[in-house]
Design a protein around this motif. Structure first.
Motif, PDB file in Angstrom:
ATOM      1  N   UNK A 101       1.024  -1.287   0.033  1.00 57.30           N
ATOM      2  CA  UNK A 101      -0.007  -0.077   0.094  1.00 57.30           C
ATOM      3  C   UNK A 101       0.957   1.148  -0.228  1.00 57.30           C
ATOM      4  N   UNK A 102       2.241   1.320  -0.136  1.00 56.21           N
ATOM      5  CA  UNK A 102       2.782   2.678   0.143  1.00 56.21           C
ATOM      6  C   UNK A 102       3.725   2.629  -1.452  1.00 56.21           C
ATOM      7  N   UNK A 103       2.716   3.793  -1.337  1.00 60.00           N
ATOM      8  CA  UNK A 103       2.964   5.048  -2.959  1.00 60.00           C
ATOM      9  C   UNK A 103       3.942   5.528  -2.400  1.00 60.00           C
ATOM     10  N   UNK A 118       6.264  -1.380  -8.305  1.00 62.16           N
ATOM     11  CA  UNK A 118       5.726  -1.788  -9.362  1.00 62.16           C
ATOM     12  C   UNK A 118       5.576  -0.224  -9.712  1.00 62.16           C
ATOM     13  N   UNK A 119       5.580   0.137 -10.749  1.00 59.64           N
ATOM     14  CA  UNK A 119       5.972   1.242 -12.007  1.00 59.64           C
ATOM     15  C   UNK A 119       4.422   1.439 -12.548  1.00 59.64           C
ATOM     16  N   UNK A 138       4.977   6.977 -10.626  1.00 64.40           N
ATOM     17  CA  UNK A 138       4.181   6.510  -9.220  1.00 64.40           C
ATOM     18  C   UNK A 138       4.805   5.533  -9.160  1.00 64.40           C
ATOM     19  N   UNK A 139       5.408   5.006  -8.312  1.00 65.28           N
ATOM     20  CA  UNK A 139       5.359   3.562  -8.241  1.00 65.28           C
ATOM     21  C   UNK A 139       4.754   2.914  -6.612  1.00 65.28           C
TER      22      UNK A 139
END
Length: 346
Positions: free
Chosen positions: A123-125, A324-325, A343-344
């Motif tokens: 869940x970290x962006x 994941x990008x 964002x990733x």
């Protein structure tokens, strides 16, 4: 075909288990004749309460009746109808919930089969995009974006800028068309390559010693030895630590003004092409190192139908593998690239 009508359903209290002990309601008008053929029925019930044994129901009720079911319940009171509708709607809800879950699992399976190494995100962006303005460093030293006020709160009541933008400024995409006549423009990048496993190759130590350091095949092989094969469709990003220099002239050039920053070697990108990687990214001004005179990476990677991302930020925050990008590529028709929001998630 749908039939729509308004009605009140009369019943004798002796015929209804929910009203058997209730006072008999006053005389009600006869119910409408049953439909003759199976149909979807949308009925708006407005049953006025006439005794403690009846209830008011004013809501759209969507039901599927077949003729046999209809004829099996010739005398259905309002309370029975409500209970029957509740049971019916709960069964439909379970059906749709199950179908939705099945569809979601099928979609997820499709994505995972196409991208087996997409992150199992916690869940970290992380924002990999620099904010930019007219002072953001560019390859030729000219402002990459210019603002002109077109509307102001006073007197127009709202605010609006007219922007003049050079495509290759800020955190941005290099599309194949940038270095290949007839290559794919930025609006034609395959959407399946805009969400991808992200592999971060760290060369900070050698970049600290040599500003024009490059990612070499040995760096790619070391990453594979530590983390496994590079997934098909992956984005492989160079982390040179250059993002920390943003705002300082050394992000672009040496004190004498000559361009100096890390990039990829052609040998490394040739190896990445064999792995099936779809894109590469750098935290510097260019895919090629600053001292490149032939743009070998641009001239080989892009014409092969792949794309690049320049000026990435915050790669230090990400793991080497497992993120994941998400690549928010612009979509102006015929473009050679353009500013993007990247964002990733991990």
């Amino acid at each position: 075909m749908r039939r729509v009508f308004h009605s009140t359903w009369p019943v004798s209290p002796l015929e209804c288990p929910l009203q058997r002990d209730s006072p008999q309601p006053r005389e009600e008008p006869e119910r409408p004749p049953a439909p003759r053929s199976p149909a979807r029925l949308l009925a708006w019930k407005d049953c006025r309460a006439t005794s403690p044994g009846t209830r008011r129901l004013t809501a759209p009720i969507l039901r599927e009746f077949d003729e046999a079911a209809w004829t099996r319940t010739p005398e259905m009171c309002t309370a029975c109808l409500i209970e029957d509708v509740k049971r019916h709607m709960l069964s439909r809800r379970s059906l749709f919930s199950g179908a939705a879950a099945t569809a979601a699992m099928g979609a997820a399976a499709g994505v995972l089969s196409a991208r087996p190494a997409l992150a199992q995100a916690t869940g970290r962006v992380v924002d990999l995009t620099h904010s930019y303005d007219s002072d953001f460093p560019t390859f030729d030293g000219k402002p990459g974006i210019l603002y002109e006020v077109d509307k102001s709160f006073d007197p127009d009541g709202y605010h609006l800028f007219k922007l003049t933008i050079f495509e290759h400024t800020g955190t941005h995409i290099d599309a194949p068309l940038h270095f290949a006549e007839g290559g794919a423009s930025v609006d034609l990048l395959p959407v399946e390559n805009l969400i991808a496993p992200l592999c971060v190759v760290d060369i900070k130590d050698k970049a600290a010693e040599e500003p024009n350091a490059v990612v070499e095949p040995a760096d790619i092989e070391a990453w594979i030895s530590a983390h496994g094969a590079i997934p098909a469709g992956a984005c492989v990003a160079m982390n040179s630590g250059w993002s920390a220099r943003m705002g300082d002239p050394s992000w672009r050039n040496l004190p004498d003004g000559s361009l100096a920053f890390p990039g990829f070697s052609k040998a490394a990108t040739d190896l990445l092409a064999e792995t099936g990687a779809a894109s590469i990214g750098v935290d510097t001004l260019s895919l090629d190192p600053g001292n490149s005179s032939d743009f070998a990476v641009h001239s080989s990677w892009l014409p092969a139908g792949r794309f690049g991302i320049e000026g990435l930020a915050n790669l230090d925050v990400l793991p080497a593998a497992g993120a994941t990008i998400f690549i928010g590529a612009p979509k102006h028709r015929g473009g050679t690239g353009g500013p993007a929001r990247i964002v990733a998630m991990f």
